[in-house]
Structure formats: C-alpha cells, structure tokens
Design a protein around this motif. Sequence first.
Motif, PDB file in Angstrom:
ATOM      1  N   GLU A 116      -4.942  38.555  90.744  1.00 61.21           N
ATOM      2  CA  GLU A 116      -4.148  37.577  91.485  1.00 61.21           C
ATOM      3  C   GLU A 116      -4.904  37.195  92.748  1.00 61.21           C
ATOM      4  O   GLU A 116      -5.318  38.058  93.523  1.00 61.21           O
ATOM      5  CB  GLU A 116      -2.790  38.153  91.853  1.00 61.21           C
ATOM      6  CG  GLU A 116      -1.939  37.190  92.652  1.00 61.21           C
ATOM      7  CD  GLU A 116      -0.608  37.777  93.073  1.00 61.21           C
ATOM      8  OE1 GLU A 116       0.041  37.152  93.936  1.00 61.21           O
ATOM      9  OE2 GLU A 116      -0.211  38.853  92.560  1.00 61.21           O
ATOM     10  N   VAL A 117      -5.082  35.893  92.953  1.00 59.83           N
ATOM     11  CA  VAL A 117      -5.783  35.389  94.126  1.00 59.83           C
ATOM     12  C   VAL A 117      -4.748  34.969  95.168  1.00 59.83           C
ATOM     13  O   VAL A 117      -3.809  34.237  94.859  1.00 59.83           O
ATOM     14  CB  VAL A 117      -6.686  34.182  93.756  1.00 59.83           C
ATOM     15  CG1 VAL A 117      -7.485  33.718  94.963  1.00 59.83           C
ATOM     16  CG2 VAL A 117      -7.613  34.541  92.601  1.00 59.83           C
ATOM     17  N   ARG A 118      -4.937  35.458  96.385  1.00 61.01           N
ATOM     18  CA  ARG A 118      -4.042  35.094  97.490  1.00 61.01           C
ATOM     19  C   ARG A 118      -4.873  34.624  98.667  1.00 61.01           C
ATOM     20  O   ARG A 118      -5.861  35.253  99.034  1.00 61.01           O
ATOM     21  CB  ARG A 118      -3.196  36.297  97.929  1.00 61.01           C
ATOM     22  CG  ARG A 118      -2.240  36.791  96.880  1.00 61.01           C
ATOM     23  CD  ARG A 118      -1.319  37.820  97.485  1.00 61.01           C
ATOM     24  NE  ARG A 118      -0.627  38.590  96.456  1.00 61.01           N
ATOM     25  CZ  ARG A 118       0.078  39.679  96.714  1.00 61.01           C
ATOM     26  NH1 ARG A 118       0.194  40.114  97.962  1.00 61.01           N
ATOM     27  NH2 ARG A 118       0.674  40.329  95.741  1.00 61.01           N
ATOM     28  N   ARG A 119      -4.444  33.496  99.218  1.00 63.14           N
ATOM     29  CA  ARG A 119      -5.132  32.915 100.368  1.00 63.14           C
ATOM     30  C   ARG A 119      -4.086  32.439 101.351  1.00 63.14           C
ATOM     31  O   ARG A 119      -3.053  31.903 100.956  1.00 63.14           O
ATOM     32  CB  ARG A 119      -6.012  31.750  99.890  1.00 63.14           C
ATOM     33  CG  ARG A 119      -7.330  31.635 100.577  1.00 63.14           C
ATOM     34  CD  ARG A 119      -8.266  30.697  99.840  1.00 63.14           C
ATOM     35  NE  ARG A 119      -7.646  29.454  99.451  1.00 63.14           N
ATOM     36  CZ  ARG A 119      -7.867  28.288 100.057  1.00 63.14           C
ATOM     37  NH1 ARG A 119      -8.705  28.194 101.050  1.00 63.14           N
ATOM     38  NH2 ARG A 119      -7.265  27.206  99.640  1.00 63.14           N
TER      39      ARG A 119
ATOM     40  N   LEU B 244     -13.062  31.249  92.988  1.00 66.72           N
ATOM     41  CA  LEU B 244     -13.347  32.601  92.516  1.00 66.72           C
ATOM     42  C   LEU B 244     -13.863  32.574  91.078  1.00 66.72           C
ATOM     43  O   LEU B 244     -14.820  33.281  90.750  1.00 66.72           O
ATOM     44  CB  LEU B 244     -12.106  33.492  92.627  1.00 66.72           C
ATOM     45  CG  LEU B 244     -12.291  34.943  92.168  1.00 66.72           C
ATOM     46  CD1 LEU B 244     -13.423  35.634  92.931  1.00 66.72           C
ATOM     47  CD2 LEU B 244     -10.984  35.715  92.296  1.00 66.72           C
TER      48      LEU B 244
ATOM     49  N   GLU C 189      -8.536  30.790  83.772  1.00 67.07           N
ATOM     50  CA  GLU C 189      -7.957  30.361  85.049  1.00 67.07           C
ATOM     51  C   GLU C 189      -6.560  29.804  84.813  1.00 67.07           C
ATOM     52  O   GLU C 189      -6.377  28.903  84.003  1.00 67.07           O
ATOM     53  CB  GLU C 189      -8.842  29.310  85.719  1.00 67.07           C
ATOM     54  CG  GLU C 189      -8.319  28.916  87.078  1.00 67.07           C
ATOM     55  CD  GLU C 189      -9.151  27.856  87.771  1.00 67.07           C
ATOM     56  OE1 GLU C 189      -8.589  27.132  88.608  1.00 67.07           O
ATOM     57  OE2 GLU C 189     -10.363  27.738  87.475  1.00 67.07           O
TER      58      GLU C 189
ATOM     59  N   SER D 153      -4.751  28.615  95.986  1.00 66.18           N
ATOM     60  CA  SER D 153      -5.034  29.998  96.372  1.00 66.18           C
ATOM     61  C   SER D 153      -6.522  30.342  96.274  1.00 66.18           C
ATOM     62  O   SER D 153      -6.944  31.383  96.767  1.00 66.18           O
ATOM     63  CB  SER D 153      -4.224  30.966  95.515  1.00 66.18           C
ATOM     64  OG  SER D 153      -4.559  30.831  94.152  1.00 66.18           O
TER      65      SER D 153
ATOM     66  N   LEU E  90     -11.718  38.399  99.015  1.00 62.67           N
ATOM     67  CA  LEU E  90     -12.118  37.255  98.178  1.00 62.67           C
ATOM     68  C   LEU E  90     -13.635  37.101  98.127  1.00 62.67           C
ATOM     69  O   LEU E  90     -14.167  36.522  97.184  1.00 62.67           O
ATOM     70  CB  LEU E  90     -11.494  35.971  98.721  1.00 62.67           C
ATOM     71  CG  LEU E  90     -10.244  35.473  98.027  1.00 62.67           C
ATOM     72  CD1 LEU E  90      -9.692  34.246  98.731  1.00 62.67           C
ATOM     73  CD2 LEU E  90     -10.467  35.194  96.567  1.00 62.67           C
TER      74      LEU E  90
ATOM     75  N   LYS F 155      -8.324  29.928  93.106  1.00 66.89           N
ATOM     76  CA  LYS F 155      -8.615  30.348  91.731  1.00 66.89           C
ATOM     77  C   LYS F 155      -9.931  29.764  91.219  1.00 66.89           C
ATOM     78  O   LYS F 155     -10.759  30.483  90.666  1.00 66.89           O
ATOM     79  CB  LYS F 155      -7.480  29.926  90.784  1.00 66.89           C
ATOM     80  CG  LYS F 155      -6.138  30.538  91.072  1.00 66.89           C
ATOM     81  CD  LYS F 155      -5.073  30.068  90.098  1.00 66.89           C
ATOM     82  CE  LYS F 155      -4.824  28.584  90.098  1.00 66.89           C
ATOM     83  NZ  LYS F 155      -4.196  28.045  91.293  1.00 66.89           N
TER      84      LYS F 155
ATOM     85  N   ALA G  25      -7.166  39.718  94.913  1.00 67.81           N
ATOM     86  CA  ALA G  25      -8.277  39.273  95.753  1.00 67.81           C
ATOM     87  C   ALA G  25      -7.665  38.385  96.825  1.00 67.81           C
ATOM     88  O   ALA G  25      -6.958  37.424  96.508  1.00 67.81           O
ATOM     89  CB  ALA G  25      -9.306  38.500  94.937  1.00 67.81           C
TER      90      ALA G  25
ATOM     91  N   ILE H 240      -7.856  34.853  86.065  1.00 70.39           N
ATOM     92  CA  ILE H 240      -7.832  34.607  87.500  1.00 70.39           C
ATOM     93  C   ILE H 240      -6.616  33.728  87.726  1.00 70.39           C
ATOM     94  O   ILE H 240      -6.545  32.605  87.207  1.00 70.39           O
ATOM     95  CB  ILE H 240      -9.111  33.903  88.003  1.00 70.39           C
ATOM     96  CG1 ILE H 240     -10.342  34.813  87.824  1.00 70.39           C
ATOM     97  CG2 ILE H 240      -8.982  33.533  89.471  1.00 70.39           C
ATOM     98  CD1 ILE H 240     -11.057  34.642  86.542  1.00 70.39           C
TER      99      ILE H 240
ATOM    100  N   GLY I  91      -2.977  32.673  90.343  1.00 70.53           N
ATOM    101  CA  GLY I  91      -2.412  32.590  91.691  1.00 70.53           C
ATOM    102  C   GLY I  91      -1.695  31.267  91.857  1.00 70.53           C
ATOM    103  O   GLY I  91      -1.720  30.413  90.970  1.00 70.53           O
TER     104      GLY I  91
END
Length: 172
Positions: A113-116, A19, A102, A14, A151, A16, A136, A8, A10
């Motif tokens: 990849e976590v994007r926020r 998640l 992580e 973001s 997400l 991570k 995500a 996980i 990012g």
Amino acid sequence: MKQRIFGITGWKNSGKTTLTCKLVEEFTRRGFSVATLKHAHHLFDVDQEGTDSHRHRKAGAAEVAIVSGNRWALMHELGEQGEPSMQDMLARLSPCDLVLIEGYKREDHPKIEVRRKAALDQSPLPDTGASIRAIAADHDIAEAHVPVFSLDDINGIADMIALETGLGETAA
C-alpha cells in the motif's frame, strides 16, 4: 511455473505509478523480465483521434492490432461485455519473471500500500483479506501491522517483493 505477481495499490495520487516504474527499473536492473498490469477507473484511450487504427475502431472493429518494427499493441473493444477480471488479464500476458499490478486494491493478491501526504485520501485501505504485505510512505506511520518502508527505499521494497514471490535476488 506459477505466475509471480505483486501489487502496488493506494488511493488516487498516492504515488502508485512512480513506485511501479521505479520497481520495474530495479527488477530489470537485477536481470528479471517484468510485465505490468494497470487498472484504470475511467475511460482511457491508447489511440489518438485521426490515426488509422482509431478510425478502424470507430468504424466498428472489435479488435485492432497495430504493429511496427519497435512494438505492437492490441486494442479490444468491450462493447456490451463486462470488464475482464484481473485473472483474465494476467492470463493474456506473455511469460515473464514478475508481473507488477498497479491498482486492483479490492483484489486478493499480495500487495504494498502506497501512502503519500499529498494523496486525496490518506486513510488506510481496507484489508479484509490480509493481502497488504507492507506499506510504503513518505511520512511516519504510527500503527502498522505490516512492515513500513520509505517510498524512496526501492531496494528494500524490491527485496521484500522478491522474498514474498520467491523470485530471488538476481535472475539466474
């Protein structure tokens, strides 16, 4: 048996950790044993100043193990040694069904990849090794060459990870 790992990753803030925790809860609910490996880019301390174990480390102990009826921890001071590799740390973990990693965005292992929108950096991560298997996000992603999940779609993300790693739907 080959160790099943999935990352996980990012940019900072973001999502991570959130998640990762939700995925640990989901895989545990499904009956799997899960370990996590987190990379920190900064100085960190799991020990509190004034505790006996902190005093042991400050006195020069290279390793300090602290044990109770509920948990144990082993702290290892690197001193002049370099940071251990992700593979070195994975080898130190006890056997489990899945290791969620992580961070370690530059390592070549399968990851999401976590994007926020609230992240400090919203640009896509570089992915020269094609290790990013999905994204995500909490917003629409216009152009993606991998599957995109909300997400909040923890079940969908967990299903994708289970398929990618060969884990299966539930523990046997």
